[in-house]
Design an enzyme around this catalytic site. Structure first.
Site, PDB file in Angstrom:
ATOM      1  N   GLY A 186       0.813  -1.212   0.000  1.00  0.00           N
ATOM      2  CA  GLY A 186       0.000   0.000   0.000  1.00  0.00           C
ATOM      3  C   GLY A 186       0.845   1.260   0.000  1.00  0.00           C
ATOM      4  O   GLY A 186       2.053   1.228   0.251  1.00  0.00           O
ATOM      5  N   ASP A 222       9.494   4.400 -15.794  1.00  0.00           N
ATOM      6  CA  ASP A 222       8.049   4.196 -15.592  1.00  0.00           C
ATOM      7  C   ASP A 222       7.318   5.534 -15.669  1.00  0.00           C
ATOM      8  O   ASP A 222       6.562   5.911 -14.773  1.00  0.00           O
ATOM      9  CB  ASP A 222       7.801   3.536 -14.230  1.00  0.00           C
ATOM     10  CG  ASP A 222       6.407   2.929 -14.114  1.00  0.00           C
ATOM     11  OD1 ASP A 222       5.747   2.754 -15.155  1.00  0.00           O
ATOM     12  OD2 ASP A 222       5.978   2.638 -12.985  1.00  0.00           O
TER      13      ASP A 222
END
Length: 870
Positions: free
Chosen positions: A240, A366
């Site tokens: 998370g 990315d």
């Protein structure tokens, strides 16, 4: 983004495919390749391989054991577990191969199923305890990621939860189909499969679990944990991302979590290895203002945490969606100019930041809109360096966000430049993922942007230079792709040849058929692997129907394939209209195969009564509509009585148990034709037409009212959108125009000022110039078909005709070449689809309705040529 689609992209370059077909250097695990011992039944289902002991008890539900492993220990864990279970005669299942193992543990795989490698089905609580005690010492030190949905047994790789052993279905509190378990009173209730451990209130855990349950209930962060968690920003299978407060200073920070063994990339590296690399890069780039600041790195509870700056702003993706003009109902030239200036400035800032990284010998790896923060004062900040690489030491990892990863194996700096080129296009038309299907689409999108927006001189040339794309040899020869491009783009400014385009789409559909396969005939959405490849929405029935009804022919071999698959299907059939036998029967009847339709209807009769949701797609509304359809076709009063009985059941629930706008978990109810009460409204309108009983119109109006309760009014444009809590939806399947289709049928017989006003507002939800997908259920084709369907309701047909023509033209943005023909990407745009709901068949059918006034957009709707009756 629907994360489950990722694992269906590995096995095939052009079409969604089962993860189990993904070719790897490793074969399947030994137990999936070897003959079963005597007394055992084995079967493969999706990524799972089942070992069922014929002589052992197999309850419908109970405490099941899950075993985790890591990639290196998986075969060893399976050897130990399989030998034990076979010796003890205990049924079990496991993932078939390393490809399936990686697929279940990818960064964006389902968190509820993450880490589950083997499942064991104890016959009772006594056997449960024995298995846990026996296997725990044998498997110590061999485990993988923590299984979030389960209770951990001691500190090894064994986990357990209470749930169903066999597939049974019920409805959740929003009326959606869901896996079920049975209460002591015999009621089927939802078998919760969220990534949180849960025990049903009526289940009494065996005494030997009490201490483990108590420890979990009392589990709290250690008192010396230096951060207070405030909220969660994002979850992936790798961990998370949280907003937290540093206790010592009161400073707000972001905590990024990595779970060992989880969040794998395609070559098996986990989230922890990438997080460590990210920390390393952030420390090196601490002096670069546009890079997020990093504060700390630590390990706790077997998880790793990176502490970094909380940027005051939002992601570029959110800012793009909020500002882009093409999804708005009405757009001015000033809107276009302001947006263009903003988007060009963002891209210029990003280009400067990437140049700085490259000067340091670092590739970002990315670059996409969710890894770019835009501060309140308009500056860009880069976050998420877990895929960064040193360009003089290694090549790029090769994973990343669809639409921003090059379709080839270029080196890391060139890959960053490619992503930058995509980021220059994406704010204007976010379809760069199409370049992985057909590289010629890059020039087409650049041409569109330059024609529609006031771009600076040289913009398109610079973008194409950054992209540096070669031919799409995976989709066809250069000659074939050029032929496709010519069909899509037109010739020398002439009007586009839509009959030729339709014919090309049809040829691509026929050419994609795979009659040698048993699971599916036409490649389509991933749902065909979860349901089957036979049905109307995602399977062969819908494609054969669309081809025949749109005037592009029939194929007896393919029709026989479908009938044979239905005849030879093992296990229980799905019965719904868009996902099961009712839709298949309808398709056979509509294409002229009454014999096959009657045979499928007979199979439905033999299946008996099954509990279904009330929705149109897979539920009772679709069943009743089809029963009414065949009652008329066959003059069968028994089918009419069955339709009326099912309708009465739906009406009783609608009246006595009105659908909630939100569920107990805060999720908003889905509204629209396929999943909402609009499908029920359509059924009641058809029953009024069949019986003349106006009470059915009252029920239809009530159902529409419940649907409108799920909508939000945007007062600036006077538009109604379905509110899903975190987004608004305009589409047929789930959204405003799905409600509009049902309401348009009601308006044939009952008009009120309130209903007419609602129709106007729902109509405007289809006025937007651009939709992210081309498909029938959730995209441009459906919105175009909706406008054509309701055209008869309005006097300003010139305006509607303009909108229809614009949407048909915008379909060209999504067209891609396939061996000289035209195909369409499916849901999520990552692979092509040929099915009715998400692919080329649905688009072809929608186009056909524009030229054929007697062809309805969807089954059970009146065609465009049908006259008003009230």
């Amino acid at each position: 983004m629907k994360l489950q689609y990722f694992e269906y992209c590995f096995a095939d370059r052009l079409f969604y495919e089962e993860p189990a077909k993904w070719e790897t250097a490793q074969a399947g695990y030994r137990q999936a390749e070897s003959p079963a011992p005597d007394g055992w039944i084995t079967a493969r289902k999706g990524p799972w391989y089942n070992y069922m002991c014929e002589s052992s008890k197999f309850p419908a539900q109970g405490w099941k054991i899950h075993i985790s492993a890591n990639r290196e220990t998986a075969q060893q864990v399976l050897d130990i577990t399989a030998d034990y279970c076979i010796e003890q005669k205990i049924s079990f299942k496991f993932l078939t191969s390393q490809a399936a193992f990686i697929g279940r543990n990818l960064k964006y795989a389902d968190r509820g199923g993450s880490g589950k490698f083997i499942t064991i089905y104890p016959a009772d609580d006594v056997q449960l305890e024995k298995i846990l005690d026996d296997l725990d010492p044998k498997l110590q030190g061999l485990g993988g990621p923590y299984i979030l949905s389960d209770l951990r047994w001691k500190d090894g790789p064994l986990y357990l939860r209470y749930g169903g052993f066999v597939e049974r279905f019920t409805r959740n509190d929003l009326g959606e189909p869901a896996m079920a378990i049975e209460t002591p009173d015999g009621e089927l209730v939802v078998d919760k499969r969220d990534p949180v451990f849960y025990v049903p209130d009526w289940v009494e855990p065996p005494p030997f679990l009490h201490s483990f349950l108590e420890d979990r209930k009392n589990g709290e962060p250690p008192s010396d944990f230096p951060y207070e968690i405030e909220s969660a920003l994002h979850f992936s299978n790798g961990g998370g991302i949280y907003v937290a407060v540093e206790k010592a200073t009161g400073r707000q920070v972001v905590l990024k979590e990595a779970r060992p063994g989880a969040g794998l990339d395609q070559v098996g590296r986990d989230a922890v290895s990438r997080l460590k690399r990210e920390y390393e890069f952030l420390k090196q780039l601490a002096d670069v203002e546009a890079v997020v600041d990093c504060y700390d790195y630590f390990e706790l509870w077997e998880h790793h945490f990176l502490v970094q700056e909380l940027v005051d702003g939002v992601t570029l993706n959110k800012r793009m969606v909020a500002r882009t003009p093409l999804i708005k109902a009405n757009v001015t030239d000033e809107d276009m100019r302001e947006f263009t200036e903003w988007a060009v400035d963002m891209a210029d800032q990003l280009e400067a930041v990437i140049a700085t990284l490259h000067e340091r010998g670092i590739a970002f790896g990315d670059l996409h809109p969710n890894n770019i923060m835009i501060t309140e004062d308009g500056r860009v900040r880069l976050v998420d360096f877990e895929l960064a690489t040193y360009v003089d030491q290694e090549q790029r990892i090769g994973m990343g966000a669809p639409g921003f990863v090059p379709p080839d194996t270029r080196e890391a700096l060139a890959a960053d430049r490619y992503a930058l080129g995509c980021l220059k296009i994406a704010p204007f038309v976010p379809l760069t993922v199409l370049f992985t299907l057909d590289t010629t689409r890059a020039a087409a999108l650049v041409e569109f942007v330059e024609s529609r927006f006031p771009m600076p001189a040289g913009w398109g040339e610079r973008v194409l230079e950054l992209l540096d794309l070669g031919p799409s040899d995976w989709a066809g020869t250069e000659e074939q792709m050029a032929r496709s491009s010519a069909l899509i783009g037109g010739h020398d400014g002439a009007e586009h040849d839509w009959p030729a385009i339709e014919a090309s789409i049809a040829r691509a559909l026929w050419a994609s058929a795979t009659p040698d396969r048993e699971d599916r005939l036409f490649p389509g959405d991933v749902e065909q692997f979860k349901l089957d490849g036979y049905g109307f929405a995602y399977g062969a029935a819908g494609v054969l129907y669309a081809m025949a009804k749109s005037g592009h022919g029939r194929n007896e071999e393919h029709e026989q394939w479908l009938l044979d698959r239905v005849r030879n299907h093992k296990g229980l059939h799905r019965l719904g209209f868009y996902d099961g036998l009712h839709g298949i029967a309808y398709a056979f009847e509509e294409i002229g195969r009454r014999d096959a339709a009657l045979e499928v209807l007979d199979l439905i009769d033999k299946a008996g009564r099954v509990t279904l949701a009330d929705e149109l797609l897979s539920g009772l509304s679709g069943v009743a509509l089809n029963q009414l359809y065949f009652a008329t076709k066959l003059d069968d009063q028994g089918l009419r009585d069955a339709a009326l009985k099912n309708a009465q059941e739906i009406a009783d629930r609608l009246t006595n148990q009105p659908p909630m706008t939100q569920g107990e978990d805060g999720r908003h109810r889905r509204a629209g034709l396929m999943h909402g009460a609009s499908g029920q409204a359509l059924l009641f309108v058809r029953l009024f037409e069949d019986t003349g009983d106006s009470a059915f119109l009252d029920l239809a109006e009530r159902a529409i009212g419940y649907e409108l309760d799920c909508c939000t009014l945007f007062e600036d444009n006077d538009v109604l959108y379905v509110n899903e809590g975190w987004r608004t939806m305009p589409y047929i399947g789930v959204g405003s125009t799905g409600i509009g289709l049902a309401l348009s049928e009601l308006l044939r017989h009952r008009r009120t000022d309130e209903l007419s006003t609602a129709m106007d507002r729902l109509r405007r939800a289809a006025h937007a110039e651009f939709h992210i997908c081309p498909m029938m259920f959730y995209g441009t084709a459906g919105q175009m078909g909706f406008l054509h369907h309701i055209r008869r309701l309005y006097q300003d047909t010139d305006r509607i005709d303009e909108l229809i023509a614009a949407k048909r033209d915008r379909l060209r943005l999504h067209m891609v070449g396939l061996k000289g023909e035209i195909a369409f990407p499916g849901d999520q745009l990552m692979r092509l689809s040929m099915d009715f709901a998400t692919g080329g068949a649905g688009v072809l059918h929608a186009l056909a309705t524009l030229r054929d006034p007697g062809l309805p957009l969807l089954p059970f709707l009146h065609p465009f040529s049908s006259r008003e009756t009230g």
